[in-house]
Design a protein around this motif. Sequence first.
Motif, PDB file in Angstrom:
ATOM      1  N   ARG A 196       0.884  -1.133   0.097  1.00 21.45           N
ATOM      2  CA  ARG A 196       0.083  -0.032  -0.111  1.00 21.45           C
ATOM      3  C   ARG A 196       0.757   1.185  -0.053  1.00 21.45           C
ATOM      4  O   ARG A 196       2.101   1.140   0.295  1.00 21.45           O
ATOM      5  N   MET A 197       0.399   2.312  -0.246  1.00 19.37           N
ATOM      6  CA  MET A 197       1.110   3.571  -0.442  1.00 19.37           C
ATOM      7  C   MET A 197       1.188   3.904   1.121  1.00 19.37           C
ATOM      8  O   MET A 197       0.324   3.849   1.957  1.00 19.37           O
ATOM      9  N   PRO A 198       2.519   4.760   1.382  1.00 16.28           N
ATOM     10  CA  PRO A 198       2.761   4.966   2.814  1.00 16.28           C
ATOM     11  C   PRO A 198       2.027   6.173   3.097  1.00 16.28           C
ATOM     12  O   PRO A 198       1.399   6.853   2.288  1.00 16.28           O
ATOM     13  N   SER A 199       1.387   6.155   4.831  1.00 17.56           N
ATOM     14  CA  SER A 199       0.721   7.194   4.873  1.00 17.56           C
ATOM     15  C   SER A 199       1.483   8.412   5.586  1.00 17.56           C
ATOM     16  O   SER A 199       2.559   8.199   6.248  1.00 17.56           O
ATOM     17  N   ALA A 200       1.033   9.625   5.084  1.00 19.43           N
ATOM     18  CA  ALA A 200       1.848  10.890   5.192  1.00 19.43           C
ATOM     19  C   ALA A 200       1.945  11.008   6.817  1.00 19.43           C
ATOM     20  O   ALA A 200       2.701  11.484   7.553  1.00 19.43           O
ATOM     21  N   LYS A 201       0.633  10.775   7.429  1.00 19.86           N
ATOM     22  CA  LYS A 201       0.485  11.126   8.829  1.00 19.86           C
ATOM     23  C   LYS A 201       1.341  10.225   9.685  1.00 19.86           C
ATOM     24  O   LYS A 201       1.971  10.646  10.563  1.00 19.86           O
ATOM     25  N   ASN A 202       1.388   9.024   9.302  1.00 20.16           N
ATOM     26  CA  ASN A 202       2.258   8.048   9.981  1.00 20.16           C
ATOM     27  C   ASN A 202       3.801   8.160  10.045  1.00 20.16           C
ATOM     28  O   ASN A 202       4.349   8.087  11.005  1.00 20.16           O
ATOM     29  N   THR A 203       4.231   8.777   8.809  1.00 16.20           N
ATOM     30  CA  THR A 203       5.336   9.026   8.635  1.00 16.20           C
ATOM     31  C   THR A 203       6.021  10.147   9.318  1.00 16.20           C
ATOM     32  O   THR A 203       6.835  10.139   9.965  1.00 16.20           O
ATOM     33  N   LEU A 204       4.871  11.314   9.324  1.00 18.44           N
ATOM     34  CA  LEU A 204       5.252  12.703   9.966  1.00 18.44           C
ATOM     35  C   LEU A 204       5.369  12.185  11.615  1.00 18.44           C
ATOM     36  O   LEU A 204       6.127  12.848  12.291  1.00 18.44           O
ATOM     37  N   GLN A 205       4.267  11.350  12.050  1.00 21.89           N
ATOM     38  CA  GLN A 205       4.206  11.093  13.557  1.00 21.89           C
ATOM     39  C   GLN A 205       5.666  10.327  13.908  1.00 21.89           C
ATOM     40  O   GLN A 205       6.218  10.634  15.051  1.00 21.89           O
ATOM     41  N   LEU A 206       6.158   9.363  13.157  1.00 26.21           N
ATOM     42  CA  LEU A 206       7.320   8.701  13.548  1.00 26.21           C
ATOM     43  C   LEU A 206       8.536   9.571  13.519  1.00 26.21           C
ATOM     44  O   LEU A 206       9.124   9.775  14.368  1.00 26.21           O
ATOM     45  N   LEU A 207       8.533  10.628  12.614  1.00 25.16           N
ATOM     46  CA  LEU A 207       9.726  11.364  12.448  1.00 25.16           C
ATOM     47  C   LEU A 207       9.667  12.592  13.628  1.00 25.16           C
ATOM     48  O   LEU A 207      10.704  12.754  14.110  1.00 25.16           O
ATOM     49  N   TRP A 208       8.326  12.696  14.030  1.00 23.06           N
ATOM     50  CA  TRP A 208       8.420  13.815  15.117  1.00 23.06           C
ATOM     51  C   TRP A 208       8.603  12.859  16.649  1.00 23.06           C
ATOM     52  O   TRP A 208       9.508  13.662  17.291  1.00 23.06           O
ATOM     53  N   ASP A 209       8.107  11.923  16.552  1.00 23.78           N
ATOM     54  CA  ASP A 209       8.538  11.024  17.930  1.00 23.78           C
ATOM     55  C   ASP A 209      10.006  10.769  17.944  1.00 23.78           C
ATOM     56  O   ASP A 209      10.801  11.020  19.176  1.00 23.78           O
ATOM     57  N   LYS A 210      10.796  10.591  16.815  1.00 26.71           N
ATOM     58  CA  LYS A 210      12.128  10.072  16.919  1.00 26.71           C
ATOM     59  C   LYS A 210      13.022  11.583  17.265  1.00 26.71           C
ATOM     60  O   LYS A 210      14.047  11.658  17.948  1.00 26.71           O
ATOM     61  N   SER A 211      12.645  12.637  16.396  1.00 28.34           N
ATOM     62  CA  SER A 211      13.258  14.116  16.685  1.00 28.34           C
ATOM     63  C   SER A 211      12.754  14.368  18.151  1.00 28.34           C
ATOM     64  O   SER A 211      13.916  15.016  18.849  1.00 28.34           O
ATOM     65  N   LYS A 212      11.907  14.295  18.641  1.00 26.68           N
ATOM     66  CA  LYS A 212      11.599  14.757  19.967  1.00 26.68           C
ATOM     67  C   LYS A 212      12.373  13.967  20.988  1.00 26.68           C
ATOM     68  O   LYS A 212      12.836  14.414  21.838  1.00 26.68           O
ATOM     69  N   ASP A 213      12.363  12.586  20.854  1.00 25.94           N
ATOM     70  CA  ASP A 213      13.202  11.719  21.549  1.00 25.94           C
ATOM     71  C   ASP A 213      14.629  12.122  21.635  1.00 25.94           C
ATOM     72  O   ASP A 213      15.332  12.116  22.517  1.00 25.94           O
ATOM     73  N   PHE A 214      15.151  12.336  20.618  1.00 29.23           N
ATOM     74  CA  PHE A 214      16.483  12.664  20.267  1.00 29.23           C
ATOM     75  C   PHE A 214      16.609  14.034  21.063  1.00 29.23           C
ATOM     76  O   PHE A 214      17.813  14.181  21.516  1.00 29.23           O
ATOM     77  N   LEU A 215      15.959  14.990  20.829  1.00 29.26           N
ATOM     78  CA  LEU A 215      16.345  16.387  21.443  1.00 29.26           C
ATOM     79  C   LEU A 215      16.127  16.173  22.815  1.00 29.26           C
ATOM     80  O   LEU A 215      16.884  16.849  23.498  1.00 29.26           O
ATOM     81  N   THR A 216      15.099  15.525  23.175  1.00 28.59           N
ATOM     82  CA  THR A 216      15.019  15.347  24.847  1.00 28.59           C
ATOM     83  C   THR A 216      16.340  14.851  25.436  1.00 28.59           C
ATOM     84  O   THR A 216      16.828  15.414  26.552  1.00 28.59           O
ATOM     85  N   ARG A 217      16.816  13.610  24.774  1.00 31.35           N
ATOM     86  CA  ARG A 217      18.198  13.435  25.276  1.00 31.35           C
ATOM     87  C   ARG A 217      19.331  14.242  25.025  1.00 31.35           C
ATOM     88  O   ARG A 217      19.987  14.553  25.909  1.00 31.35           O
ATOM     89  N   ALA A 218      19.337  15.121  24.186  1.00 30.10           N
ATOM     90  CA  ALA A 218      20.148  16.049  23.883  1.00 30.10           C
ATOM     91  C   ALA A 218      20.309  17.234  24.976  1.00 30.10           C
ATOM     92  O   ALA A 218      21.418  17.678  25.401  1.00 30.10           O
ATOM     93  N   PHE A 219      19.017  17.701  25.577  1.00 34.85           N
ATOM     94  CA  PHE A 219      18.852  18.536  26.351  1.00 34.85           C
ATOM     95  C   PHE A 219      18.630  18.252  27.754  1.00 34.85           C
ATOM     96  O   PHE A 219      18.369  19.132  28.704  1.00 34.85           O
ATOM     97  N   THR A 220      18.731  17.118  27.873  1.00 31.22           N
ATOM     98  CA  THR A 220      18.823  16.363  29.343  1.00 31.22           C
ATOM     99  C   THR A 220      19.990  15.735  29.738  1.00 31.22           C
ATOM    100  O   THR A 220      21.010  16.066  30.407  1.00 31.22           O
ATOM    101  N   VAL A 221      20.030  14.369  29.331  1.00 29.60           N
ATOM    102  CA  VAL A 221      21.179  13.497  29.614  1.00 29.60           C
ATOM    103  C   VAL A 221      22.383  14.165  29.028  1.00 29.60           C
ATOM    104  O   VAL A 221      23.607  14.272  29.814  1.00 29.60           O
ATOM    105  N   ILE A 222      22.337  14.409  27.725  1.00 32.64           N
ATOM    106  CA  ILE A 222      23.727  14.841  27.152  1.00 32.64           C
ATOM    107  C   ILE A 222      24.183  16.301  27.707  1.00 32.64           C
ATOM    108  O   ILE A 222      25.291  16.676  27.865  1.00 32.64           O
ATOM    109  N   PHE A 223      23.010  17.239  27.981  1.00 27.10           N
ATOM    110  CA  PHE A 223      23.478  18.347  28.489  1.00 27.10           C
ATOM    111  C   PHE A 223      24.041  18.257  30.067  1.00 27.10           C
ATOM    112  O   PHE A 223      25.106  19.096  30.274  1.00 27.10           O
TER     113      PHE A 223
END
Length: 480
Positions: free
Chosen positions: A312-339
Amino acid sequence: MHLIEDHARDAKIPVRFAATKLVEGDEMIKSALNLDQNELEFVEHIIVQMEQERGLDRSAAIADMRFSFITKLVDECVVKPKESKERERSRKIDKILTGKYTALPSFAIIMALVFWLTFGVIGKVLQELMEKGIDYFTGVVDSGLTAWHTNEVLHSLITKGIITGVGSVIVFLPIIVTLFFFLSLLEDTGYMARVAFVMDKLLRRLGLSGRSIVPMLIGFGCSVPGVMSCRTLPSERDRKMTIMLIPFMSCSAKLPIYAMFSTAFFPKYSALVMILLYVIGIITGIITALISKSTAFKGEAVPFVMELPNYRMPSAKNTLQLLWDKSKDFLTRAFTVIFIASIVIWFLTTFNFHLNIASDSKDSMLSVIAGFISSIFAPIGFGDWRITSALITGFMAKESVVSTLSVLFGSTDALRSALSIESAASLLVFCLLYTPCVATIAAVKRELGRKWSVGMILLQCSVAWLGAGTVYMIGSLILR
């Protein structure tokens, strides 16, 4: 069936059911039939012959016969006006992507293309833009603090500690987002389900079923959800074995390390180095699985049967949601643990044990602490205390390795001068294989207990040291 017909009748069990269960290895049925040793050996001989003729193990062979019978029955009894376009399209694509001789090459080509686009084209360009933006921001802050005659210690903390540490990790955000964009497309199209189907036969040789491929694929994103997703595996044996293998699948937190070293030491072959690291991790997991299958995890894997969805064709909503979750998780780590880690590393490298500013980083607290264990890594090519410090902070979060090295070395040129090509390759392999982050260890402890989590740390560190030593030795011989 004639061999067990009398036994099945005496046990009041349908003979076909009894024969099927014998093939599957059902101990209760075997006990109820009360077969003697000669009969058991003859039954086993028949089963082995069946496996050789069909090219499948006994569980898969039974499942294949059941589905073949169902398919034949449906063909004779059910009348379909016509096949849907989605099903027809999926069937044609599957002739290539799940074909006997084309499935694994197709998978290798697809993943190689994903890595090339991520690390060699799209992700690389976006990373360079992000790097320029962070350098510009650093220059503006540095100029502002200088103009305001800010205290030297505070100036150093902000520019060399916080911005250098956190910025050196954030610069790799485009690569992570790009990689997960492509993986999300593969997941949404239905191809990842085919990967589990294709890999089932290979995983069975390692003592696992196709179900284990899903947690392992999740582990390429993050080991913590990979470990937790093993709860869905029906077999306790498969669950434990899969959890112990997941850390060998290179998680996204290690991407900044790979990108940093491949760009610094192997600029012309950075994409190839990335692919090789993932391949080394997978091969190491395979070797560990083969050894474990004959030692700690004896037994057979649970049968794996699944229905493949239509493409099936990929869902833009699902793709954007995954990218947002991964970006948020990465930035959360960057500004907490890594900070926090960047501030701690800056403090330990700036001051000595008398809390005076160290005139030389070699006199700092961190140098003394890391110096005690740096000798362990000297035989495998990186006995520098700064490298040891980065590996220690990497236990908290793998991205911290990059931020720590950036704080301690200050520049890529300084890092290049401290390591040879073979030392850099050895260090990359060690970072690939050594103990996962503390969050993964905690997840393993919740799932399997303290003994298994400690065992994982010892196993991974031992394998990492041996693997890195092997790479260093081979590299030294080649470059001599």
